[in-house]
Write an enzyme that holds these catalytic residues in place. Structure first.
Site, mmCIF file in Angstrom:
data_model
loop_
_atom_site.group_PDB
_atom_site.id
_atom_site.type_symbol
_atom_site.label_atom_id
_atom_site.label_comp_id
_atom_site.label_asym_id
_atom_site.label_seq_id
_atom_site.Cartn_x
_atom_site.Cartn_y
_atom_site.Cartn_z
ATOM 1 N N HIS A 65 -4.834 10.751 0.637
ATOM 2 C CA HIS A 65 -4.735 9.404 0.067
ATOM 3 C C HIS A 65 -3.284 8.966 -0.059
ATOM 4 O O HIS A 65 -2.916 7.855 0.332
ATOM 5 C CB HIS A 65 -5.408 9.372 -1.302
ATOM 6 C CG HIS A 65 -5.167 8.088 -2.045
ATOM 7 N ND1 HIS A 65 -5.773 6.905 -1.701
ATOM 8 C CD2 HIS A 65 -4.360 7.801 -3.093
ATOM 9 C CE1 HIS A 65 -5.361 5.941 -2.510
ATOM 10 N NE2 HIS A 65 -4.504 6.460 -3.357
ATOM 11 N N GLU A 83 -4.507 -1.274 -3.350
ATOM 12 C CA GLU A 83 -5.426 -0.138 -3.234
ATOM 13 C C GLU A 83 -6.710 -0.518 -2.493
ATOM 14 O O GLU A 83 -7.182 0.233 -1.646
ATOM 15 C CB GLU A 83 -5.779 0.416 -4.621
ATOM 16 C CG GLU A 83 -4.653 1.182 -5.307
ATOM 17 C CD GLU A 83 -4.424 2.577 -4.723
ATOM 18 O OE1 GLU A 83 -5.100 2.960 -3.742
ATOM 19 O OE2 GLU A 83 -3.544 3.279 -5.254
ATOM 20 N N SER A 129 -7.736 5.441 3.220
ATOM 21 C CA SER A 129 -7.827 6.905 3.098
ATOM 22 C C SER A 129 -9.223 7.410 2.804
ATOM 23 O O SER A 129 -9.428 8.616 2.652
ATOM 24 C CB SER A 129 -6.877 7.390 1.998
ATOM 25 O OG SER A 129 -7.225 6.811 0.748
#
Length: 299
Positions: free
Chosen positions: A162, A208, A227
């Site tokens: 990530h 995000e 991710s």
């Protein structure tokens, strides 16, 4: 507490100096004592790090390297289909290794010439003010551990996949890196915890889990989507709303499920103007001013 903080396994250090990462009962590696010792050792490296010292190197196992190769290959395929052009182009310039887990100084050496960002180690959760505030100095705090080998395409917590494949590919874009730097500058102006939480929410729904329209298709640019092997497929089924910072800052979300609502920009220009513009001017009073404007507009 910032909701995303629940993702990180707590890390403690005893009076005798023993470092322990406390995995949840549902974690794939909770019953693997070898994995747990590895997690403790990697966390200890980060806790022992002091700014100005060489970044700690982790001697990754063959098993961990295999996980990285599997995930890198699978996410590369997903990015070609679902990532926006800005991310794909910045990832090509960054050229992260796919055959081995890069050390943090290796990531920094590739990233810093592109946007000035460099990586620093984190044992787990970094306090919000420190994490976001470091962006002003173009520093990104990153974990170094890798998900459990039994589930290479899943992790219940942010790991090196990530932090590096998600965030570093995003940070390699000068346009997105400037948004991050604006977040760091905003933290210097924000003093209340309420305003800091508002800032963190906007970051969550943009950097995000942000998506953008591109050639009449919905593409992702958020590191959490970039991710996640599973969620990068599912985001196209979410309810898409236009960028609305006042709503994003107050929205609630469940970190244990795919996000049912995402905020979609019409272009990277709009991300810079709306999201970047918000961070560039935010202060403690901004959430209330935005709420008042939104309430007046609804009348």
């Amino acid at each position: 507490m910032f909701t995303e903080a629940q993702l990180y396994s707590p890390v403690t250090r005893s009076d005798q100096g023993e470092v322990t990462v406390h995995l949840s009962d549902e974690h794939p590696g909770v019953h693997d004592q070898r994995y747990r010792r590895r997690r403790n050792a990697i966390a200890a490296l980060a806790l022992d790090y002091h700014r100005g010292k060489p970044l700690p190197h982790v001697t990754y196992t063959k098993e961990e390297q295999r996980v990285w190769r599997i995930v890198s290959a699978e996410l590369a395929r997903k990015h070609r289909r679902y990532a926006c052009a800005e991310v794909r182009e910045s990832a090509a310039r960054l050229a992260l290794p796919t055959d081995h887990i890069p050390q943090l100084d290796e990531v920094s050496a590739a990233l810093e010439p592109l946007t000035g960002f460099r990586y620093a180690p984190a044992a787990g959760l970094v306090p919000l003010r420190e994490f976001f505030g470091s962006f002003a100095e173009r520093i990104f705090h990153s974990t170094q551990y890798i998900r459990h080998h039994s589930a290479p395409l899943y992790t219940p917590e942010p790991d090196a996949v990530h932090e590096v494949i998600g965030h570093a590919n995003q940070l390699a874009s000068p346009r997105f890196a400037q948004v991050y730097a604006s977040v760091g500058a905003a933290v210097e102006r924000v003093h209340s915890e309420r305003a800091l939480k508002f800032l963190a929410n906007v970051f969550w729904f943009s950097m995000e889990f942000g998506v953008v329209r591109e050639h009449e298709q919905t593409r992702c640019y958020g590191a959490g989507l970039l991710s996640s092997f599973g969620e990068i497929e599912e985001f196209r089924h979410a309810e898409l709303r236009p960028l609305d910072v006042a709503e994003m800052g107050r929205a609630t979300y469940d970190i244990t499920h795919y996000q049912p609502v995402l905020y979609c920009a019409d272009s990277v220009d709009e991300i810079e103007d709306v999201i970047g513009g918000f961070f560039e001017t935010m202060d403690d009073d901004t959430p209330d001013r935005m709420a008042a404007v939104k309430a007046n507009g609804a009348r």
